[in-house]
Enzyme design. Structure first.
Site, short mmCIF file in Angstrom:
data_model
loop_
_atom_site.label_atom_id
_atom_site.label_comp_id
_atom_site.label_asym_id
_atom_site.label_seq_id
_atom_site.Cartn_x
_atom_site.Cartn_y
_atom_site.Cartn_z
N ASP A 167 -88.28 68.86 126.09
CA ASP A 167 -89.70 69.15 125.85
C ASP A 167 -90.33 69.45 127.22
O ASP A 167 -91.26 68.77 127.66
CB ASP A 167 -90.39 67.97 125.18
CG ASP A 167 -91.82 68.30 124.72
OD1 ASP A 167 -92.19 69.49 124.73
OD2 ASP A 167 -92.56 67.37 124.38
N ASN A 172 -95.39 66.75 130.81
CA ASN A 172 -94.24 65.85 130.88
C ASN A 172 -93.56 65.82 132.24
O ASN A 172 -92.41 65.37 132.36
CB ASN A 172 -93.23 66.23 129.79
CG ASN A 172 -93.77 65.98 128.41
OD1 ASN A 172 -94.67 65.16 128.22
ND2 ASN A 172 -93.23 66.69 127.43
N ASP A 185 -91.48 61.36 128.76
CA ASP A 185 -91.36 61.80 127.37
C ASP A 185 -90.05 62.54 127.14
O ASP A 185 -90.01 63.72 126.80
CB ASP A 185 -92.55 62.68 126.98
CG ASP A 185 -93.84 61.88 126.87
OD1 ASP A 185 -93.74 60.63 126.79
OD2 ASP A 185 -94.92 62.47 126.87
#
Length: 243
Positions: A167, A172, A185
């Site tokens: 992701d 992040n 994350d």
């Protein structure tokens, strides 16, 4: 990152984590409907993420794995209860890629964003707890009823050969004035195909900067020699079919 002080009944969480937050000030720092994220300010400065049972185990294991390579925070504790998972991780200094000091210098942001992705993809894969990310993605597509034969239009065979974030978006990655502090994350990570992360890197720059003019800076910083156009097209198609 917005934080709002909240009252929180620590008796609702497992004992193994409760010990770390006794007497701490708790702030709601949630940014997703899928999980509650609490910032804990006490003897430990940390984040407590709470989500449905079974949903945080992968993030816990990937965070622990990447912490060993000094690119992710320390995952202090993880518990899975009857209804919920609880993940307690240290708070890393810095701000994410969408913070104003970073967004205000988009060329620099796109450059370091590409460089840090290449750094992640250069880590050794040995010991990674999830080794078949591409197969997982293809299985997810199959479950959704997608005819994967349409992927044959690309002269590319997807491979699992680098550590991917899963992701790779600006929220992040943590930086201090563009100096790398850590990836967060990591619940979609594993050993996968680099072009999956590259697609999301392009997507998030377009989305957060509201223009596609920084794509080439990002790709140049990552290294064009390691990017296969058919591979990028392959994952662009796959993600659009399954997202």
């Amino acid at each position: 990152m917005e934080r709002t002080e909240v009252s929180f009944d620590i008796e609702t969480i497992p004992l193994t984590i409760r010990q770390y937050i006794k007497g701490a000030t708790i702030y709601d720092s949630s940014c997703s409907e899928n999980a509650k994220t609490l910032f804990v300010s006490g003897e430990e400065r940390a984040f407590l993420k709470i989500s449905k049972r079974g949903s945080l185990e992968r993030e816990y294991k990937m965070t622990k794995f990447l912490h060993k390579h000094n690119v992710a925070p320390n995952a202090i504790a993880y518990e899975s209860g009857l209804d919920y998972d609880y993940l307690f991780t240290e708070a890393v200094s810095g701000e994410n890629g969408t913070a104003v000091p970073h967004i205000e210098n988009p060329s620099k942001l796109a450059c370091v964003f590409g460089e840090y992705l290449k750094m992640l993809h250069s880590l050794p894969t040995e010991g990674c707890p999830y080794g078949n990310r591409t197969n997982e993605l293809l299985n997810e597509a199959h479950i959704k009823g997608i005819d994967l034969s349409i992927m044959n239009e690309y002269n590319y065979s997807a491979i699992d050969n680098v550590i991917i974030h899963g992701d790779y978006c600006l929220p992040n990655i943590l930086m201090d004035n563009f100096s790398f502090k850590g990836f967060i994350d990591l619940g979609y990570g594993g050993v996968g195909d680099r072009h999956y992360d590259i697609y999301w890197g392009i997507w998030t720059l377009n989305y957060n900067l509201k223009t596609d003019k920084y794509k080439d800076i990002f790709l140049d910083a990552y290294g064009r020699n390691d990017i296969n156009d058919d591979g990028l097209n392959y994952f662009t198609k796959l993600i659009k079919l399954t997202d």
